[in-house]
Design an enzyme around this catalytic site. Structure first.
Site, PDB file in Angstrom:
ATOM      1  N   HIS A 101       0.826  -1.213   0.000  1.00 18.50           N
ATOM      2  CA  HIS A 101       0.000   0.000   0.000  1.00 18.50           C
ATOM      3  C   HIS A 101       0.862   1.265   0.000  1.00 18.50           C
ATOM      4  CE1 HIS A 101       0.472  -0.252   4.482  1.00 18.50           C
ATOM      5  NE2 HIS A 101       0.470   1.054   4.374  1.00 18.50           N
ATOM      6  N   ASP A 165      -0.144  -7.709   1.396  1.00 17.52           N
ATOM      7  CA  ASP A 165       0.389  -6.339   1.436  1.00 17.52           C
ATOM      8  C   ASP A 165       1.922  -6.348   1.502  1.00 17.52           C
ATOM      9  OD1 ASP A 165       0.528  -3.616   1.601  1.00 17.52           O
ATOM     10  OD2 ASP A 165      -0.031  -3.495   3.717  1.00 17.52           O
ATOM     11  N   SER A 262       4.294   2.176   8.201  1.00 17.90           N
ATOM     12  CA  SER A 262       3.995   1.163   7.198  1.00 17.90           C
ATOM     13  C   SER A 262       5.244   0.712   6.467  1.00 17.90           C
ATOM     14  CB  SER A 262       2.988   1.717   6.181  1.00 17.90           C
ATOM     15  OG  SER A 262       1.710   1.755   6.723  1.00 17.90           O
TER      16      SER A 262
END
Length: 730
Positions: A101, A165, A262
């Site tokens: 992402h 992901d 992230s």
């Protein structure tokens, strides 16, 4: 609310790129996973370029500067509204691992959803303070040449629910490993990490944990979290979406990753060959927007152990024995790790890790020989000067005209047995044989000749590849080793049994859908409802699962009330999983009263009660069960007055219906008749019967009348019946 761990607020382009010329080197295919060259932290040094502070990630601390050499700061420059940053990990000189992402825009206002371009990325290495990158002499940066996100990556842009992901960034040129820059090891098997194992995660993300306020950290933060396997996270978390096999979790009280973290690595410490090595088991993916606020909403990470083959195939950085090029022996107990070359006794492995060079035993103390040392491939032997013979110990020489052969040499990976005891005279015979797991095509017979030398020479015992025959007796994978064989289980969920050969499926099936409660309303006029469980209950297994207990999911009729349906599934190895579903059938329909009476009026004499009746009320309920409460007097006998009769009907679910009607009881109005004339020679006696007055007369003694014994009754019209006059007695 669930959010990704990239920046929650738009990040202005506040970052200055400090470009350095860095030394380049060729990429070797051992860099990705060789435990000898990955996963070693940069241990604390006496130098302190940046003082440590108490700034926090969410419940963490500032790291020792440059202690995690694989940690990368990924800067994204894309205008005013779409810029940002993520974390990442170095896995080889030219590959960085991050979250998928991170390579897509947020899709929020002023930043339409799309995949980012490689030119928008700059990857920084050996960074502690993002605003003072150049303080570290070991700092380096690279642009990105190619972005490869997982082909099955998916993102729900309304809930930020992510699957698969992870993404790979191929750098524009390799980085050089140094004290501050080095790779992290990828996981051998995520299941070897026990639940609640302390693992570390680091990043420059949000330190507040409030979605309304975003405050990233200038300096790298780290935090210790408790590892949660997929089943453990699936059981204890309160997320409304499923926790799938491509996810793991980590949590601790008031500790978590947050926005901006992230793509960073979740790393756990392992012991490999007596040394502590860090392996990356997860990638920061998503979690609660209120970071660290509730342990039941743990941080969710990409389960990296599920993607090893994809990383290996995509980066082409791992080899097998067939391609590795070992000169003598090759060992690869786990195909997810590079092979290791081995040499026979008497040889040493070269620095290239593949070729073997004969050891010159004669170079050290003449090999222990008294006279002459002769070096041979894989070994050596002693000899004597002329007129001297070698002693039985094979080292010393003696002046002796008696010819004897020395003790026969023992073949490498073999044994020798002789038919006679030493000293060995000419003509003595000895037999050579290889140890189990080795074989030879040489003549195994040794004979002592007249010169005291064993003829035929020592046999060469070569390793036998047992895997070529019946797979070495292994249930799944067979790995040939020197003099033997080792079995392995590479199928997901299988574990090698104590016999060392059999693989058993130890991974139980699981319910991917198991709602704790399903609520439905009974059909109109019915005491039951049909609930279809096929869309609510689903199970799966790594091999094969079947239902052994409980109704097969599908349409089923349930009566009003609470029902617990238990489903038990098993696989071929007897591993089981259970799902308990509570089915609640609600009754929202009130009882029916078909014949509720209208007002009722009755008359009664003064001081008396009257029986009041009415037709059956026609009470019923769809459940078939109800109770009635009323305020009706005993025997339905009502005194004079006005009453509201009430019937309240209640079913088992508490639904009620009421019937009310008025009952009026009043005094009866009697008709008034004129007084009867008493007859001559007689007497009248009157009384009441029911609601009417009646009179009876009789004559005096000695007199009579034609109507003696007849009653006279006052009629409702106010006259006497049968006559208004009574004749005299005569």
């Amino acid at each position: 609310m669930v959010v990704t761990r990239d920046a929650l607020a738009f990040i202005l382009a506040l970052f200055v790129s400090e470009l350095h010329n860095v030394e380049q080197r060729a990429i070797t295919k051992r860099d990705i996973i060789n435990p000898a060259s990955c996963g070693f932290p940069n241990l604390p040094r006496t130098r302190r370029l940046i003082p440590q502070t108490t700034s926090r990630i969410i419940g963490g601390i500032e790291t020792e500067p440059f202690i995690w050499p694989w940690m990368t700061y990924i800067e994204i420059i894309d205008g005013l509204f779409c810029s940002g940053f993520c974390g990442g990990s170095l896995i080889s000189p030219q590959w960085v691992l991050t979250a998928a992402h991170c390579v897509y825009t947020s899709g929020l206002r002023h930043c339409p959803y799309r995949k980012r371009l490689p030119t928008e990325f700059t990857v920084h290495f050996a960074v502690h303070d993002v605003q003072n990158k150049l303080l570290n002499p070991g700092y380096a940066n690279r642009t990105v040449a190619e972005i490869i996100d997982h082909p099955q990556f998916s993102r729900d842009r309304f809930t930020d629910y992510l699957r698969n992901d992870l993404a790979l960034l191929r750098l524009s040129s390799p980085v050089t490993y140094s004290q501050d820059i080095g790779p992290i090891c990828l996981p051998a098997d995520t299941e070897i990490v026990d639940d609640r194992t302390k693992c570390k995660v680091a990043g420059w993300g949000d330190t507040i944990g409030d979605p309304a306020i975003f405050q990233s950290s200038r300096k790298l933060q780290e935090v210790d979290l408790d590892y949660m396997s997929t089943p453990a996270c699936r059981t204890s978390s309160w997320y409304s979406f499923p926790i799938t096999d491509d996810m793991i979790c980590a949590t601790a009280k008031n500790k978590d990753t947050c926005g901006g973290d992230s793509g960073g690595p979740l790393a756990c410490n392992f012991t490999v060959n007596g040394r502590e090595v860090w392996r990356q088991v997860g990638i920061v993916s998503f979690g609660s927007s209120y970071c660290g606020n509730n342990v039941h909403y743990p941080g969710v990470y990409t389960n990296l152990g599920k993607y090893y083959d994809w990383i290996r195939d995509t980066t082409n950085l791992a080899l097998d024995c067939a391609k590795f090029g070992c000169e003598q022996y090759c060992s690869q107990l786990d195909r997810r790790y590079d092979p290791t070359c081995l040499c026979m006794e008497g040889y040493v492995l070269d620095q290239n890790g593949r070729n073997c060079t004969d050891i010159n035993e004669c170079g050290v103390n003449n090999g222990g020989c008294e006279d002459v040392c002769i070096n041979e491939e894989g070994g050596y032997r002693c000899a004597c000067f002329p007129s001297r013979v070698l002693s039985n110990d094979g080292l010393r020489c003696a002046d002796n005209i008696t010819i004897h052969c020395p003790s026969p040499p023992k073949p490498q990976n073999g044994n020798v047995t002789c038919k006679e005891n030493p000293p060995f005279t000419p003509g003595a015979i000895c037999d050579q044989e290889c140890l189990p797991g080795f074989e030879s095509t040489d003549d195994p017979v040794l004979e002592c000749n007249e010169h005291g030398i064993w003829e035929q020479g020592t046999i060469s015992c070569r390793d036998k590849n047992e895997c070529l025959v019946y797979n070495g007796g292994c249930d799944q994978d067979c790995f040939n080793t020197i003099g033997g064989v080792e079995c392995g289980c590479l199928a997901t969920g299988f574990t090698l049994q104590p016999d060392g050969k059999t693989c058993k499926d130890t991974e139980p099936p699981y319910f991917s859908q198991c709602p704790s409660e399903i609520t439905a309303r009974a059909s109109a006029g019915e005491k039951e409802a049909v609930v279809d469980l096929s869309n609510n209950v689903a199970y799966a297994d790594n091999v094969n699962a079947r239902l052994i207990s409980g109704t097969r999911p599908g349409p089923r009729t349930f009566e009003i009330g609470v029902h617990v349906v238990t489903f038990i599934v098993t696989d071929d190895s007897g591993n089981t999983a259970q799902c308990n579903v509570t089915v609640v059938i609600q009754d929202k329909e009130k009882p029916t009263i078909r014949n509720c009476p209208g007002p009722i009026t009755k008359q009664v004499e003064q001081g008396r009660k009257v029986l009041v009746t009415w037709n059956d009320l026609g009470i019923s309920d769809n459940s078939g069960h109800f109770s009635i409460v009323d305020n009706i007097p005993d025997g339905q006998l009502f005194p004079v007055g006005v009453y509201w009769a009430r019937f309240t009907v209640t079913d088992g679910s508490g639904n009620t219906n009421t019937c009310s009607f008025r009952v009026k009881v009043k005094h009866r109005n009697h008709a008034s008749c004129p007084e009867l004339r008493s007859p001559a020679n007689g007497k009248i006696e009157c009384s009441y019967w029911g609601f009417r007055k009646y009179c009876y007369f009789h004559c005096n003694s000695g007199y009579t009348s034609p109507v003696v014994g007849q009653f006279f009754v006052c009629s409702p019209q106010g006259d006497w019946k049968p006559s208004t006059s009574i004749p005299d007695c005569t």
